[in-house]
Design a protein around this motif. Structure first.
Motif, mmCIF file in Angstrom:
data_model
loop_
_atom_site.group_PDB
_atom_site.id
_atom_site.type_symbol
_atom_site.label_atom_id
_atom_site.label_comp_id
_atom_site.label_asym_id
_atom_site.label_seq_id
_atom_site.Cartn_x
_atom_site.Cartn_y
_atom_site.Cartn_z
ATOM 1 N N THR A 164 0.303 5.736 1.012
ATOM 2 C CA THR A 164 -0.560 6.813 1.489
ATOM 3 C C THR A 164 -0.211 8.063 0.348
ATOM 4 O O THR A 164 0.672 7.992 -0.428
ATOM 5 N N THR A 207 0.794 -1.269 0.094
ATOM 6 C CA THR A 207 -0.045 0.182 -0.063
ATOM 7 C C THR A 207 1.110 1.056 -0.135
ATOM 8 O O THR A 207 2.045 1.214 0.095
ATOM 9 N N LEU A 267 -6.832 6.764 -9.462
ATOM 10 C CA LEU A 267 -8.046 6.195 -9.174
ATOM 11 C C LEU A 267 -9.018 6.499 -10.389
ATOM 12 O O LEU A 267 -9.974 5.435 -10.542
ATOM 13 N N GLY A 269 -6.711 5.937 4.534
ATOM 14 C CA GLY A 269 -6.137 6.887 3.849
ATOM 15 C C GLY A 269 -5.085 6.343 2.766
ATOM 16 O O GLY A 269 -4.225 6.978 2.605
ATOM 17 N N SER A 270 -4.978 4.867 2.714
ATOM 18 C CA SER A 270 -4.018 4.308 1.857
ATOM 19 C C SER A 270 -4.566 3.688 0.528
ATOM 20 O O SER A 270 -5.740 3.600 0.554
ATOM 21 N N TYR A 271 -3.777 3.370 -0.234
ATOM 22 C CA TYR A 271 -4.179 2.867 -1.631
ATOM 23 C C TYR A 271 -3.325 1.416 -2.011
ATOM 24 O O TYR A 271 -2.163 1.565 -1.628
ATOM 25 N N VAL A 276 -3.077 10.804 -6.881
ATOM 26 C CA VAL A 276 -3.909 9.853 -6.479
ATOM 27 C C VAL A 276 -5.215 9.860 -7.322
ATOM 28 O O VAL A 276 -5.625 8.691 -7.745
ATOM 29 N N ASP A 277 -5.648 11.165 -7.579
ATOM 30 C CA ASP A 277 -7.024 11.041 -8.359
ATOM 31 C C ASP A 277 -6.804 10.753 -9.670
ATOM 32 O O ASP A 277 -7.771 9.930 -10.113
ATOM 33 N N GLU A 326 -6.765 1.189 -5.981
ATOM 34 C CA GLU A 326 -8.087 1.309 -5.309
ATOM 35 C C GLU A 326 -7.842 1.571 -3.748
ATOM 36 O O GLU A 326 -6.706 1.388 -3.255
ATOM 37 N N SER A 327 -8.783 2.188 -3.291
ATOM 38 C CA SER A 327 -8.730 2.451 -1.775
ATOM 39 C C SER A 327 -8.559 1.192 -0.896
ATOM 40 O O SER A 327 -9.206 0.408 -0.919
#
Length: 114
Positions: free
Chosen positions: A58, A56, A97, A108-110, A93-94, A103-104
């Motif tokens: 952040t 992951t 996504l 608050g991590s991806y 990040v956007d 994905e989330s």
């Protein structure tokens, strides 16, 4: 050479020059958007490479990964560089996504999308 051939040669040269000028003008008008898109892509690639090795990430870690990334086009001296990684990390990040690369993962991590 006849006068007709000379006139035809001058006209063809003028047409080719006008086409090349219009192509270059179009390239220079789109350069800012192209550089911005290339910078988002380069930063996104760097984050995806990081996620292939780690589970992951952040937003703060994204900012550390994209710090100092720079892009440019080979025919131009203009370059675009990440100046404020904290602000730009949210956009990256956007972007990831929207493109469905990540994905989330909650908290608050991806993570990479499977």
């Amino acid at each position: 050479m006849t006068i007709g051939r000379v006139i035809l040669g001058v006209l063809l040269f003028a047409v080719v020059t006008a086409v090349l000028y219009a192509w270059g003008l179009g390239k220079s008008m789109d350069q800012k958007t192209d550089l911005a898109r290339n910078l988002l892509s380069a930063c996104g690639s760097k984050v995806v490479r990081y996620l292939k090795k780690n589970d992951t990430i952040t937003v703060k870690e994204v900012a550390r990964q994209i710090e100092g990334v720079s892009v440019g086009q080979f025919w131009s001296r203009n370059k675009l560089k990440v100046q404020d990684a904290d602000k730009f990390s949210r956009q990256v990040v956007d972007f990831l996504l929207d493109q469905q690369y990540v994905e989330s993962a909650g908290g608050g991590s991806y993570r990479l999308k499977k």
